[in-house]
Design a protein around this motif. Structure first.
Motif, PDB file in Angstrom:
ATOM      1  N   MET A 402       0.852  -1.191   0.000  1.00 27.61           N
ATOM      2  CA  MET A 402       0.000   0.000   0.000  1.00 27.61           C
ATOM      3  C   MET A 402       0.884   1.236   0.000  1.00 27.61           C
ATOM      4  O   MET A 402       1.849   1.319   0.770  1.00 27.61           O
ATOM      5  N   LYS A 403       0.556   2.199  -0.837  1.00 31.52           N
ATOM      6  CA  LYS A 403       1.348   3.420  -0.920  1.00 31.52           C
ATOM      7  C   LYS A 403       1.140   4.298   0.315  1.00 31.52           C
ATOM      8  O   LYS A 403       0.129   4.228   0.997  1.00 31.52           O
ATOM      9  N   ASN A 404       2.162   5.109   0.591  1.00 25.09           N
ATOM     10  CA  ASN A 404       2.076   6.207   1.566  1.00 25.09           C
ATOM     11  C   ASN A 404       2.033   5.758   3.019  1.00 25.09           C
ATOM     12  O   ASN A 404       1.553   6.499   3.885  1.00 25.09           O
ATOM     13  N   ILE A 405       2.540   4.554   3.295  1.00 25.36           N
ATOM     14  CA  ILE A 405       2.663   4.122   4.696  1.00 25.36           C
ATOM     15  C   ILE A 405       4.051   3.558   4.934  1.00 25.36           C
ATOM     16  O   ILE A 405       4.721   3.086   4.009  1.00 25.36           O
ATOM     17  N   ILE A 406       4.481   3.628   6.191  1.00 28.53           N
ATOM     18  CA  ILE A 406       5.704   2.963   6.617  1.00 28.53           C
ATOM     19  C   ILE A 406       5.404   2.153   7.874  1.00 28.53           C
ATOM     20  O   ILE A 406       4.359   2.342   8.510  1.00 28.53           O
ATOM     21  N   ALA A 407       6.310   1.265   8.229  1.00 28.08           N
ATOM     22  CA  ALA A 407       6.177   0.535   9.493  1.00 28.08           C
ATOM     23  C   ALA A 407       6.583   1.459  10.635  1.00 28.08           C
ATOM     24  O   ALA A 407       7.646   2.083  10.603  1.00 28.08           O
ATOM     25  N   PHE A 408       5.728   1.539  11.650  1.00 26.34           N
ATOM     26  CA  PHE A 408       5.938   2.408  12.819  1.00 26.34           C
ATOM     27  C   PHE A 408       5.504   1.621  14.043  1.00 26.34           C
ATOM     28  O   PHE A 408       4.317   1.439  14.288  1.00 26.34           O
ATOM     29  N   GLY A 409       6.486   1.109  14.820  1.00 20.40           N
ATOM     30  CA  GLY A 409       6.173   0.163  15.874  1.00 20.40           C
ATOM     31  C   GLY A 409       5.975  -1.209  15.259  1.00 20.40           C
ATOM     32  O   GLY A 409       6.038  -1.352  14.032  1.00 20.40           O
ATOM     33  N   CYS A 410       5.786  -2.283  16.066  1.00 26.73           N
ATOM     34  CA  CYS A 410       5.375  -2.191  17.461  1.00 26.73           C
ATOM     35  C   CYS A 410       6.503  -2.412  18.475  1.00 26.73           C
ATOM     36  O   CYS A 410       6.365  -2.077  19.642  1.00 26.73           O
ATOM     37  N   GLU A 411       7.636  -2.985  18.047  1.00 30.33           N
ATOM     38  CA  GLU A 411       8.708  -3.252  19.005  1.00 30.33           C
ATOM     39  C   GLU A 411       9.486  -1.985  19.318  1.00 30.33           C
ATOM     40  O   GLU A 411       9.859  -1.222  18.418  1.00 30.33           O
ATOM     41  N   LEU A 412       9.767  -1.797  20.590  1.00 31.55           N
ATOM     42  CA  LEU A 412      10.601  -0.689  21.032  1.00 31.55           C
ATOM     43  C   LEU A 412      12.075  -1.062  20.901  1.00 31.55           C
ATOM     44  O   LEU A 412      12.426  -2.251  20.896  1.00 31.55           O
ATOM     45  N   PRO A 413      12.966  -0.083  20.792  1.00 27.27           N
ATOM     46  CA  PRO A 413      14.402  -0.388  20.653  1.00 27.27           C
ATOM     47  C   PRO A 413      14.906  -1.285  21.780  1.00 27.27           C
ATOM     48  O   PRO A 413      14.590  -1.073  22.951  1.00 27.27           O
ATOM     49  N   GLY A 414      15.671  -2.281  21.394  1.00 26.31           N
ATOM     50  CA  GLY A 414      16.268  -3.185  22.377  1.00 26.31           C
ATOM     51  C   GLY A 414      15.389  -4.330  22.811  1.00 26.31           C
ATOM     52  O   GLY A 414      15.841  -5.238  23.526  1.00 26.31           O
ATOM     53  N   GLU A 415      14.123  -4.335  22.392  1.00 19.27           N
ATOM     54  CA  GLU A 415      13.226  -5.417  22.785  1.00 19.27           C
ATOM     55  C   GLU A 415      13.460  -6.656  21.929  1.00 19.27           C
ATOM     56  O   GLU A 415      13.830  -6.564  20.762  1.00 19.27           O
ATOM     57  N   GLN A 416      13.239  -7.804  22.513  1.00 21.56           N
ATOM     58  CA  GLN A 416      13.266  -9.073  21.791  1.00 21.56           C
ATOM     59  C   GLN A 416      12.052  -9.863  22.253  1.00 21.56           C
ATOM     60  O   GLN A 416      12.058 -10.510  23.308  1.00 21.56           O
ATOM     61  N   ASN A 417      10.997  -9.787  21.454  1.00 24.16           N
ATOM     62  CA  ASN A 417       9.704 -10.338  21.859  1.00 24.16           C
ATOM     63  C   ASN A 417       9.418 -11.723  21.298  1.00 24.16           C
ATOM     64  O   ASN A 417       8.277 -12.177  21.314  1.00 24.16           O
ATOM     65  N   ASN A 418      10.459 -12.380  20.786  1.00 21.42           N
ATOM     66  CA  ASN A 418      10.305 -13.745  20.255  1.00 21.42           C
ATOM     67  C   ASN A 418       9.281 -13.826  19.128  1.00 21.42           C
ATOM     68  O   ASN A 418       8.554 -14.811  19.004  1.00 21.42           O
ATOM     69  N   GLU A 427       5.738  -6.844  26.535  1.00 21.58           N
ATOM     70  CA  GLU A 427       5.758  -6.330  27.896  1.00 21.58           C
ATOM     71  C   GLU A 427       4.575  -5.393  28.113  1.00 21.58           C
ATOM     72  O   GLU A 427       4.192  -4.641  27.209  1.00 21.58           O
ATOM     73  N   ILE A 428       4.023  -5.441  29.295  1.00 22.99           N
ATOM     74  CA  ILE A 428       2.856  -4.618  29.597  1.00 22.99           C
ATOM     75  C   ILE A 428       3.163  -3.146  29.401  1.00 22.99           C
ATOM     76  O   ILE A 428       2.381  -2.400  28.798  1.00 22.99           O
ATOM     77  N   GLU A 429       4.305  -2.695  29.899  1.00 26.23           N
ATOM     78  CA  GLU A 429       4.672  -1.288  29.747  1.00 26.23           C
ATOM     79  C   GLU A 429       4.855  -0.912  28.281  1.00 26.23           C
ATOM     80  O   GLU A 429       4.529   0.202  27.865  1.00 26.23           O
ATOM     81  N   SER A 430       5.380  -1.834  27.495  1.00 23.05           N
ATOM     82  CA  SER A 430       5.581  -1.571  26.074  1.00 23.05           C
ATOM     83  C   SER A 430       4.252  -1.415  25.342  1.00 23.05           C
ATOM     84  O   SER A 430       4.112  -0.562  24.462  1.00 23.05           O
ATOM     85  N   LEU A 431       3.275  -2.239  25.709  1.00 17.94           N
ATOM     86  CA  LEU A 431       1.967  -2.133  25.080  1.00 17.94           C
ATOM     87  C   LEU A 431       1.329  -0.784  25.398  1.00 17.94           C
ATOM     88  O   LEU A 431       0.725  -0.149  24.517  1.00 17.94           O
ATOM     89  N   LYS A 432       1.488  -0.329  26.614  1.00 16.01           N
ATOM     90  CA  LYS A 432       0.960   0.982  26.974  1.00 16.01           C
ATOM     91  C   LYS A 432       1.668   2.088  26.200  1.00 16.01           C
ATOM     92  O   LYS A 432       1.035   3.049  25.740  1.00 16.01           O
ATOM     93  N   THR A 433       2.983   1.949  26.030  1.00 13.76           N
ATOM     94  CA  THR A 433       3.749   2.934  25.265  1.00 13.76           C
ATOM     95  C   THR A 433       3.306   2.948  23.807  1.00 13.76           C
ATOM     96  O   THR A 433       3.195   4.006  23.180  1.00 13.76           O
ATOM     97  N   GLN A 434       3.049   1.763  23.254  1.00 15.18           N
ATOM     98  CA  GLN A 434       2.550   1.681  21.885  1.00 15.18           C
ATOM     99  C   GLN A 434       1.281   2.511  21.715  1.00 15.18           C
ATOM    100  O   GLN A 434       1.161   3.290  20.761  1.00 15.18           O
ATOM    101  N   ILE A 435       0.338   2.325  22.610  1.00 14.40           N
ATOM    102  CA  ILE A 435      -0.934   3.040  22.503  1.00 14.40           C
ATOM    103  C   ILE A 435      -0.696   4.540  22.498  1.00 14.40           C
ATOM    104  O   ILE A 435      -1.259   5.285  21.674  1.00 14.40           O
ATOM    105  N   MET A 436       0.163   5.015  23.396  1.00 15.25           N
ATOM    106  CA  MET A 436       0.442   6.444  23.464  1.00 15.25           C
ATOM    107  C   MET A 436       1.116   6.944  22.193  1.00 15.25           C
ATOM    108  O   MET A 436       0.809   8.044  21.710  1.00 15.25           O
ATOM    109  N   CYS A 437       2.024   6.154  21.631  1.00 13.67           N
ATOM    110  CA  CYS A 437       2.686   6.546  20.385  1.00 13.67           C
ATOM    111  C   CYS A 437       1.681   6.650  19.239  1.00 13.67           C
ATOM    112  O   CYS A 437       1.753   7.573  18.409  1.00 13.67           O
ATOM    113  N   TYR A 438       0.725   5.730  19.196  1.00 12.80           N
ATOM    114  CA  TYR A 438      -0.272   5.751  18.122  1.00 12.80           C
ATOM    115  C   TYR A 438      -1.242   6.916  18.293  1.00 12.80           C
ATOM    116  O   TYR A 438      -1.700   7.498  17.308  1.00 12.80           O
ATOM    117  N   ILE A 439      -1.551   7.254  19.529  1.00 12.76           N
ATOM    118  CA  ILE A 439      -2.395   8.429  19.774  1.00 12.76           C
ATOM    119  C   ILE A 439      -1.717   9.679  19.223  1.00 12.76           C
ATOM    120  O   ILE A 439      -2.321  10.471  18.480  1.00 12.76           O
TER     121      ILE A 439
END
Length: 449
Positions: A402-418, A427-439
């Protein structure tokens, strides 16, 4: 914003729990992508409806929820399908499990967790009376892991969005994605009686078992090889054959260095212990234990942004032939025609490379463009992180479909979520941070002209 998320976090977790319970890997039991994908799409749309977001189902290829008004559309494109769960989980992959301040289950990171995070970002904006200048569409696809036909269907029906992101990569964002080539290494005259390994073409194989003629290789040399390399293996003697099982470590095909490829180590072990076979020789002559195409000269094609990665994901016997999937990710400043030539050249009397479909060209954005800067600002505002920068990756996301989009999230730097491995989690804190970033991202994109 954080207070709102904390207040509603039990509901957020419950939404994720309802999506994780579906084994939504690709299946042919019902069109277009399987019964479980139809069910998980229905559930995701019903969760949006509960939040006051009007939804549309596009023939079960994908669906979307929409808020706001105006001519321009901000797209947030996530996916509900998953790779196979595989073995080695410490908990049920389809039952959300909370432990050690993390949420475990297949899709909690890739990409059901991000789907829920984006949904709740929109819910927050609705509940706080935010005024949308554009329409925001939460587009949920069901075929990202096996081809992105879902988003191509969306584009055919609705067109491209004007700007947006797919929460299916890394923060702070991904301005470039490598090109992709898929194919098979096919052997027509192997002495291997049977072979089976790997869970997906885009996953580093963590287990491979081959059935071989008895007394066809040196057992002591085999043991020496695997002991020296620190690789776990097992032998099972049959009447006239022996089963050799090699264990590796799964990882995403875009980062094969993070895994241990059981297929490659099985081939290398057989070569070392004297098993004479045309397919083993072909494999080792052209690939061996390398992960960047060094033997074939791909190091010469790397650029300042990225290099080549090659993964052998699934191997099996089909009739008299052995087939092994090859997943290549090539540099962002190269093209598929150039990068395909070394693969097409590896052919002998008994073995060949066969291209699967068409190559996918790289994706590249100027990081100074307004919509990308809007996303970058959102991440910085929430996290305060000024160290990590947007990057080029080997993974392929919806941004190529799809044109005009890039990947933004979901993993934060240094995370290894398997991701693509057992015990996937967020991580719970990471999920909360994701929501705030998307807002913040939606708010910033809303202001881009």
């Amino acid at each position: 914003m954080r207070e709102y998320i904390d207040k509603h976090f039990d509901e957020i977790v419950d939404d994720l729990r309802q999506l994780v319970k579906f084994n939504s890997e690709y299946s042919e039991d019902e069109k277009p992508f399987g019964l479980e994908n139809r069910k998980v799409l229905d559930k995701s749309l019903s969760l949006m409806e509960e939040k006051g977001i009007k939804t549309t189902n596009l023939d079960y290829y994908c669906g979307y929820g929409e808020v706001g008004e105006g001519e321009k559309v901000i797209g947030i494109v996530s996916h509900l399908d998953i790779v196979p769960a595989g073995e080695g989980w410490d908990s049920d992959p389809f039952e959300l499990t909370i432990k050690a301040d993390s949420l475990f289950g297949r899709g909690t990171s890739d990409d059901k967790g991000a789907t829920v995070a984006a949904m709740w970002a929109v819910k927050y904006l609705l509940d706080t009376g935010y005024k949308f200048k554009k329409r925001v569409r939460l587009i949920n696809g069901c075929n990202e892991e096996t081809g992105s036909a879902c988003v191509r269907h969306y584009v055919e029906k609705c067109g491209d969005v004007d700007m947006g992101f797919t929460p299916d990569g890394d923060f702070p964002g991904i301005y470039a994605e490598k090109g992709m080539i898929g194919g098979y290494l096919v052997g027509h005259n192997s002495k291997i009686i049977d072979i089976k390994g790997g869970d997906g073409s885009n996953i580093v194989a963590k287990k491979c078992t081959a059935t071989l003629p008895a007394k066809s290789f040196d057992l002591d040399k085999l043991d020496d090889f695997f002991t020296e390399k620190g690789i776990k293996y097992e032998l099972k003697n049959n009447v006239s054959s022996v089963d050799l099982t090699v264990y590796g470590k799964a990882a995403h095909a875009s980062t094969p260095d993070f895994g241990i490829n059981a297929i490659s180590y099985l081939m290398a072990g057989l070569k070392y212990c004297g098993f004479e076979d045309s397919y083993v020789d072909f494999y080792m002559k052209n690939f061996g234990l390398t992960t960047h195409g060094e033997i074939l000269g791909y190091e010469e094609l790397k650029d300042s942004e990225s290099n080549t990665s090659i993964n052998m994901g699934v191997i099996y016997k089909e009739g008299n032939d052995i087939k092994c999937t090859l997943d290549m990710r090539f540099p962002v400043k190269q093209n598929s025609e150039t990068c395909l030539q070394p693969l097409l050249a590896i052919k002998d009397e008994d073995n060949e490379f066969i291209l699967r479909g068409k190559g996918v060209e790289p994706l590249y954005f100027d990081i100074s463009s307004p919509f990308i800067q809007a996303l970058d600002k959102a991440y910085r505002t929430v996290t305060g992180d000024t160290e990590h920068q947007m990057e080029a990756i080997g993974g392929g996301t919806y941004a190529k479909a799809m044109k005009n989009i890039i990947a933004f999230g979901c993993e934060l730097p240094g995370e290894q979520n398997n991701i693509h491995d057992a015990n996937e989690h967020v991580e719970i804190e990471s999920l909360k941070t994701q929501i705030m970033c998307y807002i913040e991202a939606i708010k910033n994109l809303n202001e881009v002209e």
